[in-house]
Design an enzyme around this catalytic site. Structure first.
Site, PDB file in Angstrom:
ATOM      1  CB  SER A 165      -1.057  -0.150   1.424  1.00  0.00           C
ATOM      2  OG  SER A 165      -1.509   1.506   1.482  1.00  0.00           O
ATOM      3  CG  ASP A 312      -7.080   3.582  -6.883  1.00  0.00           C
ATOM      4  OD1 ASP A 312      -7.100   2.886  -6.388  1.00  0.00           O
ATOM      5  OD2 ASP A 312      -6.465   4.908  -6.708  1.00  0.00           O
TER       6      ASP A 312
HETATM    7  C1  S3P Z   1      -2.665   5.818  -3.281  1.00  0.00           C
HETATM    8  C2  S3P Z   1      -2.909   4.348  -3.149  1.00  0.00           C
HETATM    9  C3  S3P Z   1      -3.603   3.837  -3.147  1.00  0.00           C
HETATM   10  C4  S3P Z   1      -4.915   4.369  -4.724  1.00  0.00           C
HETATM   11  C5  S3P Z   1      -5.185   5.821  -4.024  1.00  0.00           C
HETATM   12  C6  S3P Z   1      -3.952   6.306  -4.284  1.00  0.00           C
HETATM   13  C7  S3P Z   1      -2.128   6.990  -2.977  1.00  0.00           C
HETATM   14  O1  S3P Z   1      -4.059   3.090  -2.248  1.00  0.00           O
HETATM   15  O2  S3P Z   1      -5.501   2.963  -4.267  1.00  0.00           O
HETATM   16  O3  S3P Z   1      -6.509   5.707  -4.501  1.00  0.00           O
HETATM   17  O4  S3P Z   1      -1.762   7.993  -3.594  1.00  0.00           O
HETATM   18  O5  S3P Z   1      -1.097   6.879  -2.363  1.00  0.00           O
HETATM   19  P1  S3P Z   1      -3.354   2.008  -1.180  1.00  0.00           P
HETATM   20  O6  S3P Z   1      -1.919   2.402  -0.793  1.00  0.00           O
HETATM   21  O7  S3P Z   1      -4.220   2.239  -0.254  1.00  0.00           O
HETATM   22  O8  S3P Z   1      -3.649   1.079  -1.789  1.00  0.00           O
END
Ligand code: S3P
Length: 426
Positions: A165, A312
């Site tokens: 993540s 996403d």
């Molecule tokens: C993001 C990371 C992703 C993504 C979110 C934006 C970011 O989430 O789904 O829309 O800008 O770091 P996760 O890191 O929790 O998967």
């Protein structure tokens, strides 16, 4: 707001500029706020989520000004919290809340971060746990927002995360930015790396080895940045052109950072007629134009390391899979249940209403194409911008009209979504 969608045109043709990347916009504002001096950000996103980040930073005393499509951030390098906007509201934005918590945990003042109903139901244990290991004190409602952050000096950690993540990784790296010693974060697969790239460009000592990122205590220099278009926004146009016969479009200025381009790999594997034109690098990020034409597609398996690179885009990939021959299986995507909505249940439920042959699994879904979607039904967006846009594209290949409730949620990331679609209709 209910939106009626039908195929009131023949095909998609022409060129559009893809609007600013949401992830990079958040980071540009946050990191500029930490840098002493004047930063200039061009092409800042007009979505509601990056605006939430901007407002939180304004509430923390950072001076911001829009001038001729430039956002100018002036900071002393320190926050001076403004009582009248406290607590700080992160709106619908998980990125705002998770990254700002990492920044605020090590400040010499306390703060509270709140969010809307959807954000308040999302898991924060994934950041509270590692931050607590660094010595942070954060009170929450059973690991959900609001978060009360008691600012204090933190210590470095070496943290191995079970999930890939970028929000969790960025939170810990940002907390480590102000900590003596080396803070390291290892994830199972590489998630988007905009934080690492931008911090490095601003002078931070960041090292990356395989899936581990390490940071030393660093001062940031101001940045002068041009933000590229968001591949997650381009994804709706890519899929629409692939599934609407005779379409042929060019998407200009799309961010092509390899940690974000999983969707391109998938559509190529499915047989898409797609090419990258004029690839270059702007401010450390790869950017290019994408030409995409209607294609005959076949299903595929999507799992493992590619998941964080297209996390996403899974709702719109599910729409694509309904129009591909054979079966598409999406696995290892259980974290989709923790997004703005439970995107596994939401996508499966709503596409089924349109007539899709789609089945929910604990960590993904199975979609059997190619079947004609029918429509003539109301669908729900679950307060989720990506559901709203994915259902809009699905509506373009339904035999009858569809009625999307809560379509206004597109404004979270892409206020000009429908307007841009209209410019491509012929
Ligand atoms: C993001 C990371 C992703 C993504 C979110 C934006 C970011 O989430 O789904 O829309 O800008 O770091 P996760 O890191 O929790 O998967």
């Amino acid at each position: 707001m209910q939106k009626t969608v039908s195929k009131d045109f023949k095909y998609l043709k022409g060129e559009i500029n893809i609007p600013s990347d949401k992830s990079i916009s958040h980071r540009a504002v946050m990191f500029s706020s930490l840098a002493k001096g004047k930063s200039v950000i061009r092409n800042f996103s007009d979505g509601a989520d990056p605006k939430s980040t901007l407002e939180v930073c304004q509430g923390l005393g950072i001076s911001t000004e829009f001038k001729n499509n430039e956002l100018i951030i002036t900071s002393s390098g320190k926050f001076t919290p403004q009582k009248e906007v406290y607590p700080y509201h992160c709106g619908n934005s998980g990125t705002t809340m998770r990254l700002m918590t990492g920044i605020l945990a090590g400040q010499n003042f306390d703060s509270v971060l709140t969010g809307d109903e959807s954000l308040s139901s999302r898991p924060m244990k994934r950041i509270i746990e590692p931050l607590s290991l660094m010595g942070a004190k954060i009170e929450s409602d059973n690991f959900k927002a609001p978060l009360k952050i008691y600012g204090r000096e933190l210590n470095p950690i070496y943290y191995v995360s079970k999930i890939a993540s970028a929000q969790v990784k960025s939170c810990i790296i940002l907390a480590g930015l102000g900590v003596d010693g080396i803070t390291s974060f290892t994830e199972p697969y590489v998630s988007r790396n905009h934080t690492e790239l931008m911090l490095k460009a601003m002078g931070a000592e960041v090292n990356v080895k395989n899936t581990t990122v390490s940071i030393h205590k660093s001062e940031l220099s101001p940045i002068n940045i041009e933000i590229c278009g968001d591949i997650s926004s381009a994804a709706y146009f890519i899929v629409a052109a692939l599934i609407i016969p005779n379409s042929d479009i060019i998407l200009r200025n799309v961010g092509l950072n390899p940690t974000r381009t999983g969707i391109l790999d998938v559509v190529k594997q499915m047989g898409a007629d797609i090419e990258i034109l004029d690839e270059k690098e702007i401010c450390g990020e790869k950017v290019g134009d994408i030409r995409v034409k209607y294609s005959n597609l076949k299903g595929c398996i999507i799992s493992g390391e590619i998941i964080p690179r297209l996390i996403d885009e899974i709702p719109i990939i599910a729409v694509l899979a309904t129009q591909a021959y054979g079966t598409t299986t999406i696995k290892d995507a259980q974290d989709l249940r923790n997004k703005e909505s439970d995107r596994i249940t939401a996508v499966v439920t709503e596409l089924k209403k349109l007539g899709a042959d789609i089945e929910e699994t604990p960590d993904g879904m199975i979609i059997r194409g190619k079947n004609g979607l029918i429509g003539d039904v109301e669908v729900e967006t679950y307060h989720d911008h990506r559901l709203a846009m994915s259902l809009f594209v699905a509506g373009l290949v339904c035999k009858k009209e569809i009625y999307i409730n809560g379509f206004e949620w597109v404004n979270i990331s892409f206020p000009t979504f429908e307007k841009l679609f209209n410019t491509l209709k012929l």
